[in-house]
Design a protein around this motif. Structure first.
Motif, PDB file in Angstrom:
ATOM      1  N   UNK A  69       7.203  -4.444   3.564  1.00 41.52           N
ATOM      2  CA  UNK A  69       7.510  -4.646   2.132  1.00 41.52           C
ATOM      3  C   UNK A  69       6.234  -4.923   1.350  1.00 41.52           C
ATOM      4  N   UNK A  70       5.378  -5.794   1.909  1.00 37.41           N
ATOM      5  CA  UNK A  70       4.132  -6.126   1.196  1.00 37.41           C
ATOM      6  C   UNK A  70       3.210  -4.911   1.129  1.00 37.41           C
ATOM      7  N   UNK A  71       3.192  -4.129   2.192  1.00 42.48           N
ATOM      8  CA  UNK A  71       2.208  -3.039   2.249  1.00 42.48           C
ATOM      9  C   UNK A  71       2.512  -1.943   1.242  1.00 42.48           C
ATOM     10  N   UNK A  72       3.761  -1.702   0.929  1.00 42.88           N
ATOM     11  CA  UNK A  72       4.059  -0.656  -0.070  1.00 42.88           C
ATOM     12  C   UNK A  72       3.547  -1.099  -1.442  1.00 42.88           C
ATOM     13  N   UNK A  73       3.611  -2.394  -1.713  1.00 43.14           N
ATOM     14  CA  UNK A  73       3.090  -2.854  -3.001  1.00 43.14           C
ATOM     15  C   UNK A  73       1.583  -2.615  -3.088  1.00 43.14           C
ATOM     16  N   UNK A  74       0.902  -2.837  -1.957  1.00 37.55           N
ATOM     17  CA  UNK A  74      -0.552  -2.583  -1.945  1.00 37.55           C
ATOM     18  C   UNK A  74      -0.826  -1.088  -2.147  1.00 37.55           C
ATOM     19  N   UNK A  75      -0.030  -0.259  -1.502  1.00 36.60           N
ATOM     20  CA  UNK A  75      -0.186   1.199  -1.674  1.00 36.60           C
ATOM     21  C   UNK A  75      -0.039   1.590  -3.137  1.00 36.60           C
ATOM     22  N   UNK A  76       0.983   1.053  -3.796  1.00 34.70           N
ATOM     23  CA  UNK A  76       1.219   1.426  -5.206  1.00 34.70           C
ATOM     24  C   UNK A  76       0.069   0.940  -6.088  1.00 34.70           C
ATOM     25  N   UNK A  77      -0.458  -0.245  -5.744  1.00 32.01           N
ATOM     26  CA  UNK A  77      -1.606  -0.773  -6.492  1.00 32.01           C
ATOM     27  C   UNK A  77      -2.820   0.138  -6.313  1.00 32.01           C
ATOM     28  N   UNK A  78      -3.102   0.519  -5.068  1.00 36.08           N
ATOM     29  CA  UNK A  78      -4.267   1.375  -4.797  1.00 36.08           C
ATOM     30  C   UNK A  78      -4.110   2.725  -5.501  1.00 36.08           C
ATOM     31  N   UNK A  79      -2.911   3.254  -5.475  1.00 41.64           N
ATOM     32  CA  UNK A  79      -2.679   4.562  -6.093  1.00 41.64           C
ATOM     33  C   UNK A  79      -2.581   4.457  -7.625  1.00 41.64           C
ATOM     34  N   UNK A  80      -2.332   3.244  -8.118  1.00 41.31           N
ATOM     35  CA  UNK A  80      -2.202   3.059  -9.567  1.00 41.31           C
ATOM     36  C   UNK A  80      -0.944   3.698 -10.121  1.00 41.31           C
ATOM     37  N   UNK A  81       0.147   3.593  -9.378  1.00 39.01           N
ATOM     38  CA  UNK A  81       1.394   4.232  -9.797  1.00 39.01           C
ATOM     39  C   UNK A  81       2.566   3.319  -9.412  1.00 39.01           C
ATOM     40  N   UNK A  82       3.719   3.529 -10.040  1.00 39.07           N
ATOM     41  CA  UNK A  82       4.837   2.635  -9.728  1.00 39.07           C
ATOM     42  C   UNK A  82       5.768   3.200  -8.651  1.00 39.07           C
ATOM     43  N   UNK A  83       5.468   4.397  -8.183  1.00 37.50           N
ATOM     44  CA  UNK A  83       6.278   4.950  -7.079  1.00 37.50           C
ATOM     45  C   UNK A  83       5.464   5.990  -6.319  1.00 37.50           C
ATOM     46  N   UNK A  84       5.830   6.178  -5.062  1.00 32.32           N
ATOM     47  CA  UNK A  84       5.337   7.357  -4.335  1.00 32.32           C
ATOM     48  C   UNK A  84       6.495   8.346  -4.264  1.00 32.32           C
ATOM     49  N   UNK A  85       6.156   9.610  -4.123  1.00 32.14           N
ATOM     50  CA  UNK A  85       7.216  10.617  -4.015  1.00 32.14           C
ATOM     51  C   UNK A  85       7.829  10.596  -2.620  1.00 32.14           C
ATOM     52  N   UNK A  86       7.012  10.253  -1.648  1.00 32.10           N
ATOM     53  CA  UNK A  86       7.486  10.247  -0.259  1.00 32.10           C
ATOM     54  C   UNK A  86       6.729   9.171   0.500  1.00 32.10           C
ATOM     55  N   UNK A  87       7.449   8.379   1.273  1.00 33.97           N
ATOM     56  CA  UNK A  87       6.808   7.351   2.091  1.00 33.97           C
ATOM     57  C   UNK A  87       7.346   7.489   3.508  1.00 33.97           C
ATOM     58  N   UNK A  88       6.423   7.454   4.489  1.00 32.18           N
ATOM     59  CA  UNK A  88       6.802   7.729   5.883  1.00 32.18           C
ATOM     60  C   UNK A  88       6.447   6.569   6.801  1.00 32.18           C
ATOM     61  N   UNK A  89       7.248   6.376   7.840  1.00 27.95           N
ATOM     62  CA  UNK A  89       6.816   5.564   8.987  1.00 27.95           C
ATOM     63  C   UNK A  89       5.836   6.461   9.742  1.00 27.95           C
ATOM     64  N   UNK A  90       4.574   6.043   9.842  1.00 27.01           N
ATOM     65  CA  UNK A  90       3.523   6.946  10.335  1.00 27.01           C
ATOM     66  C   UNK A  90       3.688   7.297  11.819  1.00 27.01           C
ATOM     67  N   UNK A  91       4.002   6.279  12.644  1.00 24.47           N
ATOM     68  CA  UNK A  91       4.200   6.486  14.089  1.00 24.47           C
ATOM     69  C   UNK A  91       5.356   5.602  14.538  1.00 24.47           C
ATOM     70  N   UNK A  92       6.142   6.040  15.517  1.00 27.48           N
ATOM     71  CA  UNK A  92       7.265   5.205  15.972  1.00 27.48           C
ATOM     72  C   UNK A  92       6.825   4.001  16.816  1.00 27.48           C
TER      73      UNK A  92
END
Ligand code: NDP
Length: 283
Positions: free
Chosen positions: A89-112
Protein backbone atom coordinates in the motif's frame (compact mmCIF):
# COMPACT_ATOMS: atom_id res chain seq x y z
CA UNK A 1 -5.29 6.36 -28.89
CA UNK A 2 -3.97 8.09 -31.99
CA UNK A 3 -1.07 7.06 -34.22
CA UNK A 4 -0.24 3.75 -35.84
CA UNK A 5 -0.27 1.58 -32.71
CA UNK A 6 -3.41 -0.54 -32.25
CA UNK A 7 -4.91 -1.07 -28.82
CA UNK A 8 -5.62 -4.35 -27.10
CA UNK A 9 -8.74 -4.66 -24.95
CA UNK A 10 -8.21 -6.01 -21.43
CA UNK A 11 -10.68 -8.15 -19.45
CA UNK A 12 -11.74 -5.09 -17.39
CA UNK A 13 -12.76 -3.17 -20.54
CA UNK A 14 -9.71 -0.85 -20.56
CA UNK A 15 -7.43 -0.63 -23.58
CA UNK A 16 -3.64 -0.80 -23.76
CA UNK A 17 -1.46 0.24 -26.73
CA UNK A 18 0.05 -2.96 -28.10
CA UNK A 19 3.52 -1.40 -28.44
CA UNK A 20 5.31 0.51 -25.72
CA UNK A 21 8.76 1.48 -24.49
CA UNK A 22 10.52 -0.56 -21.78
CA UNK A 23 12.95 1.09 -19.38
CA UNK A 24 14.58 -1.86 -17.57
CA UNK A 25 18.33 -1.22 -17.18
CA UNK A 26 18.09 2.42 -18.23
CA UNK A 27 20.07 4.44 -15.69
CA UNK A 28 17.92 6.81 -13.60
CA UNK A 29 19.72 9.88 -14.95
CA UNK A 30 19.29 8.72 -18.58
CA UNK A 31 15.63 7.78 -18.31
CA UNK A 32 13.96 11.14 -18.91
CA UNK A 33 15.94 11.64 -22.13
CA UNK A 34 15.28 8.10 -23.39
CA UNK A 35 11.55 8.27 -22.68
CA UNK A 36 11.39 11.79 -24.14
CA UNK A 37 12.89 10.46 -27.38
CA UNK A 38 10.33 7.65 -27.42
CA UNK A 39 7.49 10.18 -26.97
CA UNK A 40 8.85 12.29 -29.87
CA UNK A 41 8.86 9.22 -32.10
CA UNK A 42 5.26 8.48 -31.17
CA UNK A 43 5.32 5.94 -28.31
CA UNK A 44 2.49 6.51 -25.84
CA UNK A 45 3.09 3.58 -23.47
CA UNK A 46 5.93 3.19 -20.97
CA UNK A 47 6.74 0.08 -18.90
CA UNK A 48 8.68 0.78 -15.70
CA UNK A 49 8.93 -0.82 -12.24
CA UNK A 50 9.77 0.14 -8.69
CA UNK A 51 12.85 -2.08 -8.87
CA UNK A 52 14.17 -0.25 -11.98
CA UNK A 53 14.62 2.84 -9.77
CA UNK A 54 13.77 5.11 -12.69
CA UNK A 55 10.10 5.96 -12.15
CA UNK A 56 11.10 9.59 -11.41
CA UNK A 57 12.76 9.82 -14.85
CA UNK A 58 9.55 8.56 -16.47
CA UNK A 59 7.64 11.21 -14.49
CA UNK A 60 10.04 13.93 -15.63
CA UNK A 61 9.61 12.87 -19.29
CA UNK A 62 5.83 12.92 -18.85
CA UNK A 63 5.89 16.46 -17.49
CA UNK A 64 8.39 17.74 -20.06
CA UNK A 65 6.52 16.18 -22.99
CA UNK A 66 3.49 18.40 -22.55
CA UNK A 67 1.36 15.35 -23.39
CA UNK A 68 -1.98 15.01 -21.63
CA UNK A 69 -1.89 12.35 -18.91
CA UNK A 70 -4.71 10.44 -20.60
CA UNK A 71 -2.69 10.20 -23.82
CA UNK A 72 0.07 8.17 -22.20
CA UNK A 73 -0.26 4.65 -20.79
CA UNK A 74 2.02 4.03 -17.80
CA UNK A 75 2.71 0.67 -16.17
CA UNK A 76 4.69 0.07 -13.00
CA UNK A 77 5.32 -3.00 -10.87
CA UNK A 78 5.54 -3.78 -7.19
CA UNK A 79 9.00 -4.25 -5.71
CA UNK A 80 9.88 -7.74 -4.49
CA UNK A 81 10.62 -6.02 -1.16
CA UNK A 82 7.01 -4.82 -0.80
CA UNK A 83 4.87 -7.98 -0.89
CA UNK A 84 3.59 -7.53 2.67
CA UNK A 85 0.21 -5.79 2.32
CA UNK A 86 1.08 -2.62 4.25
CA UNK A 87 4.37 -2.27 2.36
CA UNK A 88 2.52 -2.73 -0.92
CA UNK A 89 0.00 0.00 0.00
CA UNK A 90 2.78 2.43 0.92
CA UNK A 91 4.84 1.62 -2.16
CA UNK A 92 2.12 2.54 -4.66
CA UNK A 93 1.93 5.98 -3.09
CA UNK A 94 5.68 6.38 -3.60
CA UNK A 95 5.30 5.26 -7.22
CA UNK A 96 2.60 7.86 -7.86
CA UNK A 97 4.76 10.53 -6.23
CA UNK A 98 7.79 9.61 -8.36
CA UNK A 99 5.69 9.55 -11.52
CA UNK A 100 3.93 12.79 -10.56
CA UNK A 101 0.50 11.39 -11.33
CA UNK A 102 -2.57 10.32 -9.37
CA UNK A 103 -2.93 6.92 -11.04
CA UNK A 104 -1.07 4.34 -13.06
CA UNK A 105 -2.79 2.70 -15.99
CA UNK A 106 -1.53 -0.72 -14.99
CA UNK A 107 0.15 -2.02 -11.84
CA UNK A 108 1.65 -5.52 -11.60
CA UNK A 109 2.96 -7.90 -8.97
CA UNK A 110 6.46 -8.12 -10.48
CA UNK A 111 7.35 -11.68 -9.34
CA UNK A 112 5.35 -14.31 -7.43
CA UNK A 113 8.31 -15.20 -5.12
CA UNK A 114 6.90 -18.63 -4.24
CA UNK A 115 9.93 -19.45 -2.05
CA UNK A 116 10.00 -16.19 -0.06
CA UNK A 117 8.12 -15.69 3.23
CA UNK A 118 5.79 -18.61 2.61
CA UNK A 119 5.01 -17.49 -0.95
CA UNK A 120 1.83 -15.64 -0.02
CA UNK A 121 1.26 -13.67 -3.22
CA UNK A 122 -2.52 -13.88 -2.70
CA UNK A 123 -2.60 -11.24 0.06
CA UNK A 124 -0.31 -9.10 -2.13
CA UNK A 125 -2.74 -9.52 -5.03
CA UNK A 126 -5.62 -8.45 -2.78
CA UNK A 127 -3.86 -5.10 -2.26
CA UNK A 128 -3.78 -4.64 -6.04
CA UNK A 129 -7.52 -5.36 -6.07
CA UNK A 130 -7.88 -2.46 -3.61
CA UNK A 131 -5.82 -0.19 -5.90
CA UNK A 132 -8.12 -0.99 -8.79
CA UNK A 133 -11.19 -0.33 -6.65
CA UNK A 134 -9.91 3.06 -5.42
CA UNK A 135 -8.68 4.13 -8.87
CA UNK A 136 -4.97 4.43 -8.11
CA UNK A 137 -4.49 1.72 -10.75
CA UNK A 138 -6.88 1.62 -13.71
CA UNK A 139 -5.97 -2.03 -14.33
CA UNK A 140 -4.05 -4.62 -12.33
CA UNK A 141 -2.13 -7.68 -13.35
CA UNK A 142 0.82 -9.93 -12.63
CA UNK A 143 4.24 -10.70 -14.02
CA UNK A 144 6.21 -13.92 -14.13
CA UNK A 145 3.26 -15.99 -12.93
CA UNK A 146 3.28 -19.66 -13.91
CA UNK A 147 0.04 -21.57 -14.54
CA UNK A 148 -0.09 -22.88 -10.95
CA UNK A 149 0.22 -19.34 -9.59
CA UNK A 150 -2.59 -18.12 -11.86
CA UNK A 151 -4.77 -21.04 -10.80
CA UNK A 152 -4.23 -20.13 -7.16
CA UNK A 153 -5.30 -16.53 -7.83
CA UNK A 154 -8.36 -17.86 -9.69
CA UNK A 155 -9.47 -19.80 -6.63
CA UNK A 156 -8.43 -17.38 -3.85
CA UNK A 157 -8.60 -13.91 -5.46
CA UNK A 158 -11.60 -11.87 -6.61
CA UNK A 159 -10.23 -10.38 -9.86
CA UNK A 160 -8.69 -12.13 -12.83
CA UNK A 161 -5.39 -10.37 -13.67
CA UNK A 162 -5.70 -8.20 -16.79
CA UNK A 163 -2.23 -9.21 -18.00
CA UNK A 164 0.60 -11.60 -17.24
CA UNK A 165 3.98 -10.17 -18.23
CA UNK A 166 6.38 -13.04 -18.92
CA UNK A 167 9.56 -13.76 -20.86
CA UNK A 168 8.58 -14.58 -24.47
CA UNK A 169 10.65 -14.46 -27.67
CA UNK A 170 11.38 -16.87 -30.51
CA UNK A 171 13.75 -18.96 -28.34
CA UNK A 172 11.23 -19.22 -25.45
CA UNK A 173 7.61 -19.45 -26.57
CA UNK A 174 6.39 -20.09 -23.01
CA UNK A 175 3.44 -21.89 -24.62
CA UNK A 176 1.75 -23.28 -21.52
CA UNK A 177 1.42 -19.99 -19.70
CA UNK A 178 0.35 -18.17 -22.90
CA UNK A 179 -2.32 -20.80 -23.58
CA UNK A 180 -3.68 -20.43 -20.03
CA UNK A 181 -3.85 -16.67 -20.59
CA UNK A 182 -5.74 -17.08 -23.87
CA UNK A 183 -8.26 -19.41 -22.23
CA UNK A 184 -8.84 -17.14 -19.24
CA UNK A 185 -8.81 -13.67 -20.82
CA UNK A 186 -5.37 -12.69 -19.52
CA UNK A 187 -3.34 -10.72 -22.10
CA UNK A 188 0.28 -11.82 -22.50
CA UNK A 189 2.87 -9.10 -22.31
CA UNK A 190 6.18 -10.37 -23.70
CA UNK A 191 9.25 -9.18 -21.83
CA UNK A 192 12.70 -9.22 -23.45
CA UNK A 193 10.83 -9.50 -26.78
CA UNK A 194 14.05 -9.66 -28.79
CA UNK A 195 15.84 -11.64 -26.02
CA UNK A 196 18.02 -8.57 -25.44
CA UNK A 197 19.31 -8.97 -29.00
CA UNK A 198 20.12 -12.71 -28.85
CA UNK A 199 17.59 -13.70 -31.53
CA UNK A 200 18.58 -11.01 -34.04
CA UNK A 201 21.33 -12.94 -35.80
CA UNK A 202 19.41 -16.19 -36.03
CA UNK A 203 19.58 -17.44 -39.65
CA UNK A 204 15.79 -17.89 -39.86
CA UNK A 205 15.14 -14.37 -38.56
CA UNK A 206 17.74 -12.98 -40.99
CA UNK A 207 16.17 -14.88 -43.90
CA UNK A 208 12.65 -13.62 -43.10
CA UNK A 209 14.01 -10.08 -42.67
CA UNK A 210 15.59 -10.24 -46.10
CA UNK A 211 12.40 -11.65 -47.61
CA UNK A 212 10.17 -8.86 -46.26
CA UNK A 213 12.75 -6.07 -46.53
CA UNK A 214 12.71 -5.24 -42.81
CA UNK A 215 15.28 -5.41 -40.00
CA UNK A 216 15.59 -8.52 -37.79
CA UNK A 217 14.23 -6.57 -34.77
CA UNK A 218 11.18 -5.45 -36.76
CA UNK A 219 10.52 -9.02 -37.88
CA UNK A 220 10.68 -10.41 -34.34
CA UNK A 221 8.54 -7.61 -32.90
CA UNK A 222 6.02 -8.03 -35.73
CA UNK A 223 5.91 -11.77 -34.94
CA UNK A 224 4.89 -10.81 -31.37
CA UNK A 225 2.23 -8.39 -32.63
CA UNK A 226 0.69 -11.10 -34.84
CA UNK A 227 0.63 -13.42 -31.80
CA UNK A 228 -1.39 -10.72 -29.98
CA UNK A 229 1.34 -10.05 -27.42
CA UNK A 230 1.81 -6.59 -25.94
CA UNK A 231 5.48 -5.61 -26.32
CA UNK A 232 7.77 -2.82 -25.09
CA UNK A 233 11.30 -3.20 -26.48
CA UNK A 234 13.98 -1.21 -24.67
CA UNK A 235 16.68 0.82 -26.36
CA UNK A 236 18.74 3.86 -25.46
CA UNK A 237 19.71 4.25 -29.14
CA UNK A 238 17.34 6.69 -30.89
CA UNK A 239 17.62 5.00 -34.33
CA UNK A 240 16.64 1.68 -32.78
CA UNK A 241 13.78 3.25 -30.86
CA UNK A 242 12.49 4.55 -34.19
CA UNK A 243 13.13 1.23 -35.94
CA UNK A 244 11.20 -0.66 -33.26
CA UNK A 245 8.21 1.63 -33.81
CA UNK A 246 7.89 0.61 -37.48
CA UNK A 247 5.76 -2.50 -37.10
CA UNK A 248 2.36 -1.62 -38.44
CA UNK A 249 2.88 -1.24 -42.18
CA UNK A 250 3.87 -4.80 -43.06
CA UNK A 251 2.82 -8.37 -42.28
CA UNK A 252 4.42 -11.77 -41.92
CA UNK A 253 2.72 -14.60 -43.79
CA UNK A 254 1.79 -17.89 -42.13
CA UNK A 255 4.92 -19.59 -43.36
CA UNK A 256 7.20 -16.92 -41.87
CA UNK A 257 5.26 -17.06 -38.58
CA UNK A 258 5.63 -20.86 -38.43
CA UNK A 259 9.34 -20.76 -39.22
CA UNK A 260 9.90 -18.34 -36.34
CA UNK A 261 7.64 -20.39 -34.02
CA UNK A 262 9.85 -23.41 -34.76
CA UNK A 263 12.87 -21.66 -33.18
CA UNK A 264 11.47 -22.40 -29.69
CA UNK A 265 14.10 -24.04 -27.47
CA UNK A 266 11.79 -24.46 -24.49
CA UNK A 267 13.50 -23.97 -21.12
CA UNK A 268 16.92 -23.86 -22.83
CA UNK A 269 15.84 -20.61 -24.45
CA UNK A 270 15.14 -18.82 -21.17
CA UNK A 271 17.48 -15.86 -20.61
CA UNK A 272 16.14 -14.45 -17.34
CA UNK A 273 15.34 -15.85 -13.91
CA UNK A 274 12.86 -18.73 -13.53
CA UNK A 275 9.67 -17.64 -11.74
CA UNK A 276 9.68 -20.73 -9.48
CA UNK A 277 13.12 -20.00 -8.05
CA UNK A 278 13.46 -16.22 -8.38
CA UNK A 279 13.99 -14.99 -4.80
CA UNK A 280 15.79 -11.67 -5.20
CA UNK A 281 14.56 -9.14 -2.67
CA UNK A 282 16.22 -5.71 -2.78
CA UNK A 283 17.34 -4.28 0.57
P1 NDP B 1 14.76 -6.30 -25.10
O1 NDP B 1 14.45 -7.66 -25.65
O2 NDP B 1 13.82 -5.20 -25.32
O3 NDP B 1 16.21 -5.92 -25.65
C1 NDP B 1 16.89 -4.76 -25.27
C2 NDP B 1 18.32 -4.83 -25.82
O4 NDP B 1 18.29 -4.95 -27.24
C3 NDP B 1 19.15 -3.63 -25.50
O5 NDP B 1 20.48 -4.10 -25.29
C4 NDP B 1 19.09 -2.78 -26.76
O6 NDP B 1 20.31 -2.06 -26.93
C5 NDP B 1 18.95 -3.84 -27.84
N1 NDP B 1 18.08 -3.41 -28.95
C6 NDP B 1 16.88 -2.79 -28.87
N2 NDP B 1 16.37 -2.56 -30.09
C7 NDP B 1 17.26 -3.04 -30.98
C8 NDP B 1 17.31 -3.10 -32.39
N3 NDP B 1 16.33 -2.59 -33.13
N4 NDP B 1 18.39 -3.68 -32.98
C9 NDP B 1 19.39 -4.19 -32.24
N5 NDP B 1 19.42 -4.18 -30.90
C10 NDP B 1 18.37 -3.61 -30.26
O7 NDP B 1 15.09 -6.53 -23.54
P2 NDP B 1 14.55 -6.02 -22.15
O8 NDP B 1 15.04 -7.03 -21.19
O9 NDP B 1 14.90 -4.62 -21.89
O10 NDP B 1 12.97 -6.16 -22.24
C11 NDP B 1 12.10 -5.10 -22.66
C12 NDP B 1 11.29 -4.58 -21.49
O11 NDP B 1 10.55 -5.65 -20.88
C13 NDP B 1 12.10 -4.02 -20.32
O12 NDP B 1 12.69 -2.76 -20.61
C14 NDP B 1 11.07 -4.03 -19.23
O13 NDP B 1 10.19 -2.94 -19.42
C15 NDP B 1 10.38 -5.37 -19.49
N6 NDP B 1 10.98 -6.45 -18.69
C16 NDP B 1 10.20 -6.97 -17.68
C17 NDP B 1 10.67 -7.99 -16.89
C18 NDP B 1 9.79 -8.54 -15.83
O14 NDP B 1 10.26 -9.31 -14.99
N7 NDP B 1 8.52 -8.20 -15.80
C19 NDP B 1 12.04 -8.56 -17.06
C20 NDP B 1 12.76 -7.96 -18.17
C21 NDP B 1 12.24 -6.97 -18.95
P3 NDP B 1 20.50 -0.46 -26.68
O15 NDP B 1 19.62 -0.05 -25.54
O16 NDP B 1 21.97 -0.37 -26.37
O17 NDP B 1 20.13 0.21 -27.97
Amino acid sequence: MTGPVPSTRLNDGNEIPQLGFGVFQIAPEETARAVGTAFEIGYRHVDTAQMYENEAGVGQALRESGLARDDVYVTSKLSNAAHAPDDARRSIDRTLEELGTDHVDLFLVHWPLPTVDGGDFVSTWQVLEELKADGRARSVGVSNFQVAHLQRLASEGALVPAVNQVEVHPYLLNSEVRAYGREHGIVTQAWSPIAQGAVLDDPVVLAVAQQVGRTPAQVVLRWHVQHDHVVFPKSVTPERVRENFGLFDFELDDEAMSRIDALDKGEDGRTGAHPETMDFVPS
